[in-house]
Design a protein around this motif. Structure first.
Motif, PDB file in Angstrom:
ATOM      1  N   UNK A 238      13.638   6.606 -13.677  1.00  0.00           N
ATOM      2  CA  UNK A 238      13.473   7.826 -12.958  1.00  0.00           C
ATOM      3  C   UNK A 238      13.637   9.070 -13.529  1.00  0.00           C
ATOM      4  N   UNK A 239      12.641  10.071 -13.325  1.00  0.00           N
ATOM      5  CA  UNK A 239      12.657  11.242 -14.009  1.00  0.00           C
ATOM      6  C   UNK A 239      13.183  12.379 -12.941  1.00  0.00           C
TER       7      UNK A 239
ATOM      8  N   UNK B 208       0.715  -1.078   0.076  1.00  0.00           N
ATOM      9  CA  UNK B 208       0.033   0.096   0.122  1.00  0.00           C
ATOM     10  C   UNK B 208       0.837   1.259  -0.066  1.00  0.00           C
ATOM     11  N   UNK B 209       2.025   1.352   0.832  1.00  0.00           N
ATOM     12  CA  UNK B 209       2.953   2.356   0.753  1.00  0.00           C
ATOM     13  C   UNK B 209       3.430   2.608  -0.389  1.00  0.00           C
ATOM     14  N   UNK B 210       4.050   1.435  -0.858  1.00  0.00           N
ATOM     15  CA  UNK B 210       5.051   1.512  -2.111  1.00  0.00           C
ATOM     16  C   UNK B 210       4.042   2.019  -3.277  1.00  0.00           C
ATOM     17  N   UNK B 211       2.756   1.271  -3.496  1.00  0.00           N
ATOM     18  CA  UNK B 211       1.709   1.745  -4.519  1.00  0.00           C
ATOM     19  C   UNK B 211       1.389   3.273  -4.582  1.00  0.00           C
ATOM     20  N   UNK B 212       1.222   3.563  -3.323  1.00  0.00           N
ATOM     21  CA  UNK B 212       0.873   5.037  -3.023  1.00  0.00           C
ATOM     22  C   UNK B 212       1.713   6.003  -3.446  1.00  0.00           C
ATOM     23  N   UNK B 213       3.100   5.950  -2.838  1.00  0.00           N
ATOM     24  CA  UNK B 213       4.004   6.729  -3.121  1.00  0.00           C
ATOM     25  C   UNK B 213       4.847   6.848  -4.338  1.00  0.00           C
TER      26      UNK B 213
ATOM     27  N   UNK C 174       2.267   7.098  -7.600  1.00  0.00           N
ATOM     28  CA  UNK C 174       1.945   8.852  -7.696  1.00  0.00           C
ATOM     29  C   UNK C 174       2.768   9.473  -8.338  1.00  0.00           C
ATOM     30  N   UNK C 175       3.934   9.657  -7.866  1.00  0.00           N
ATOM     31  CA  UNK C 175       5.251  10.541  -7.999  1.00  0.00           C
ATOM     32  C   UNK C 175       5.941   9.910  -9.494  1.00  0.00           C
ATOM     33  N   UNK C 176       5.930   8.494  -9.826  1.00  0.00           N
ATOM     34  CA  UNK C 176       6.912   8.136 -10.738  1.00  0.00           C
ATOM     35  C   UNK C 176       6.034   7.437 -11.630  1.00  0.00           C
ATOM     36  N   UNK C 177       4.965   7.240 -11.370  1.00  0.00           N
ATOM     37  CA  UNK C 177       4.091   6.348 -12.507  1.00  0.00           C
ATOM     38  C   UNK C 177       4.564   5.320 -12.798  1.00  0.00           C
ATOM     39  N   UNK C 178       4.947   4.638 -11.950  1.00  0.00           N
ATOM     40  CA  UNK C 178       5.771   3.280 -12.367  1.00  0.00           C
ATOM     41  C   UNK C 178       4.536   2.219 -12.651  1.00  0.00           C
ATOM     42  N   UNK C 179       5.150   1.189 -13.401  1.00  0.00           N
ATOM     43  CA  UNK C 179       4.117   0.005 -13.608  1.00  0.00           C
ATOM     44  C   UNK C 179       3.970  -0.745 -12.210  1.00  0.00           C
ATOM     45  N   UNK C 180       2.802  -1.478 -12.371  1.00  0.00           N
ATOM     46  CA  UNK C 180       2.298  -2.379 -11.178  1.00  0.00           C
ATOM     47  C   UNK C 180       3.371  -3.417 -10.921  1.00  0.00           C
TER      48      UNK C 180
END
Length: 154
Positions: free
Chosen positions: A83-84, A16-21, A24-30
């Motif tokens: 990373x951007x 939950x924490x990893x998916x949330x942070x 949101x910020x890095x638009x990483x794949x699931x």
């Protein structure tokens, strides 16, 4: 089986924490976030919960989990996510949220997995600490007697 349940609980709040942070910020794949969650959960469970917690207690284990979560999220985020922008701040926020969850998880580990709660430190809702009081007012005769005594004193 108790370790599997504990791992599942730890994985859920880590994910939950990893998916949330990071979502949101890095638009990483699931898929990438899933693997970060799995690796962070495994490393933190083995080092923080099975090694540090039983030997050093809650406070040291929470501090160790904060540092371990920060380092592992920072390294894995750098390696796995495209990373951007700098990942250090996001790793720090995620590690703080995970450390807050870990403090509650450590209580669960101590009581349910390790069974090392000292006799004097039971949970506040354990059944052996409940009491029942009976007042005199529950008995009809005592109520009548009290009224008569009060009437005599007037």
């Amino acid at each position: 089986m108790k370790h599997m349940k504990a791992l599942g609980i730890k994985f859920i709040f880590t994910a939950i924490v990893v998916y949330s942070i990071f979502g949101i910020f890095y638009n990483a794949s699931l898929g990438r976030l899933f693997w970060i969650s799995v690796l962070v959960t495994g490393v933190a469970y083995i080092i923080g919960d099975l090694f540090v917690l039983p030997r050093f207690g809650y406070i040291i284990a929470s501090i160790a989990d904060l540092g371990l979560a920060f380092l592992s999220l920072w390294i894995l985020g750098t390696l796995i996510i495209d990373i951007t922008m700098p990942i250090v701040i996001a790793s720090l926020f995620a590690a703080v949220f995970m450390a807050l969850c870990e403090s509650l998880f450590h209580v669960y580990m101590r009581e349910q997995v390790f069974h090392t709660v000292p006799e004097g430190e039971k949970t506040p809702y354990s059944s052996d600490r409940l009491q029942t009081e009976f007042a005199e007012e529950t008995n009809e005769h005592s109520v009548d007697e009290k009224k008569k005594e009060n009437d005599k004193h007037k």
